[in-house]
Design an enzyme around this catalytic site. Sequence first.
Site, mmCIF file in Angstrom:
data_model
loop_
_atom_site.group_PDB
_atom_site.id
_atom_site.type_symbol
_atom_site.label_atom_id
_atom_site.label_comp_id
_atom_site.label_asym_id
_atom_site.label_seq_id
_atom_site.Cartn_x
_atom_site.Cartn_y
_atom_site.Cartn_z
ATOM 1 N N LYS A 13 0.862 -1.165 -0.190
ATOM 2 C CA LYS A 13 -0.012 -0.013 0.053
ATOM 3 C C LYS A 13 0.831 1.147 -0.008
ATOM 4 C CE LYS A 13 -2.141 -1.013 3.807
ATOM 5 N NZ LYS A 13 -1.558 -2.667 4.157
ATOM 6 N N ARG A 88 -10.376 1.596 7.637
ATOM 7 C CA ARG A 88 -10.171 0.436 7.953
ATOM 8 C C ARG A 88 -11.122 -0.600 8.340
ATOM 9 N NH1 ARG A 88 -4.094 0.645 8.014
ATOM 10 N NH2 ARG A 88 -3.312 -1.565 8.924
ATOM 11 N N ARG A 127 11.474 -6.878 6.012
ATOM 12 C CA ARG A 127 11.745 -5.349 6.674
ATOM 13 C C ARG A 127 12.129 -5.287 7.995
ATOM 14 N NH1 ARG A 127 6.438 -1.947 5.842
ATOM 15 N NH2 ARG A 127 5.931 -3.148 7.675
ATOM 16 N N ARG A 133 10.654 -2.017 12.533
ATOM 17 C CA ARG A 133 9.319 -1.529 12.761
ATOM 18 C C ARG A 133 8.585 -2.480 13.893
ATOM 19 N NH1 ARG A 133 4.690 -0.169 8.423
ATOM 20 N NH2 ARG A 133 3.137 -1.372 9.647
ATOM 21 N N ARG A 144 -2.130 -8.667 12.608
ATOM 22 C CA ARG A 144 -2.283 -7.941 11.737
ATOM 23 C C ARG A 144 -3.224 -8.685 10.688
ATOM 24 N NH1 ARG A 144 3.488 -6.104 10.930
ATOM 25 N NH2 ARG A 144 2.808 -4.615 9.299
#
Length: 187
Positions: A13, A88, A127, A133, A144
């Site tokens: 996204k 969302r 990542r 993160r 998630r």
Amino acid sequence: MYLMILGAPGSGKGTQGKLLAEFLRVPEVSTGELLRTAVKQGTPLGKQAKTYMERGELVPDEVVLGLIEEILDSREAARGVMMDGFPRTVAQAKAVDALLASKQAKVDRVVLLDVAEEELIKRLLARAAKEGRSDDNLESIKTRLKVYHDQTQPLIAYYEKRGVVRRVPGMGSVDDIQKRAREALKA
Ligand code: AP5
Ligand code: MG
């Protein structure tokens, strides 16, 4: 033009939304990015959001709605916006509809990025190794994905009824996916 980029965590996204926004000359706004900045700065909003984000759960609608309202009322968003990561939930989608209706606007297009689950997990763990993160760990990633399935996927039907959804296969190179997304938006 008001667009939304919809997809699972790690579907691209942010990556594709930024490129599309440049191409369409509208600002790109990500609630995830704004919330991460608020957490880093330790603002009241950040303090409310932090624990939810670390666990991979959604920040409650009432916390995020004020932020969405501020974004859509800002001068930069007056002629359109690429929305990454919001709405969302159906409650957020209804709130966005009402805010846009008050400026005689609507969600014009939803770009839906389609990516296989193994690839999502692979990208997010890659990542994690680079950026660290706080929600890129296997446990939060699983949450998630579940939250996306339970709370965000219902938006696909919500927008499909209006004929605004454009599905884009989200595997392959960033450039190829971008080409597909631009092509999909022509229709
Ligand atoms: P958010 O920041 O929106 O995170 P997310 O949905 O989990 O998605 P990501 O940002 O991880 O992935 P992405 O789809 O943007 O993909 P990206 O381009 O980065 O939300 C985070 C949290 O904030 C939520 O869990 C929630 O707590 C809270 N939140 C945010 N908005 C909210 C809202 N409206 N309401 C309530 N709570 C909210 O790509 C991922 C990785 O893959 C990158 O490393 C990238 O470089 C790589 N990559 C991209 N494309 C490719 C490709 N084609 N091939 C290989 N690798 C690729
Ligand atoms: Mg993102």
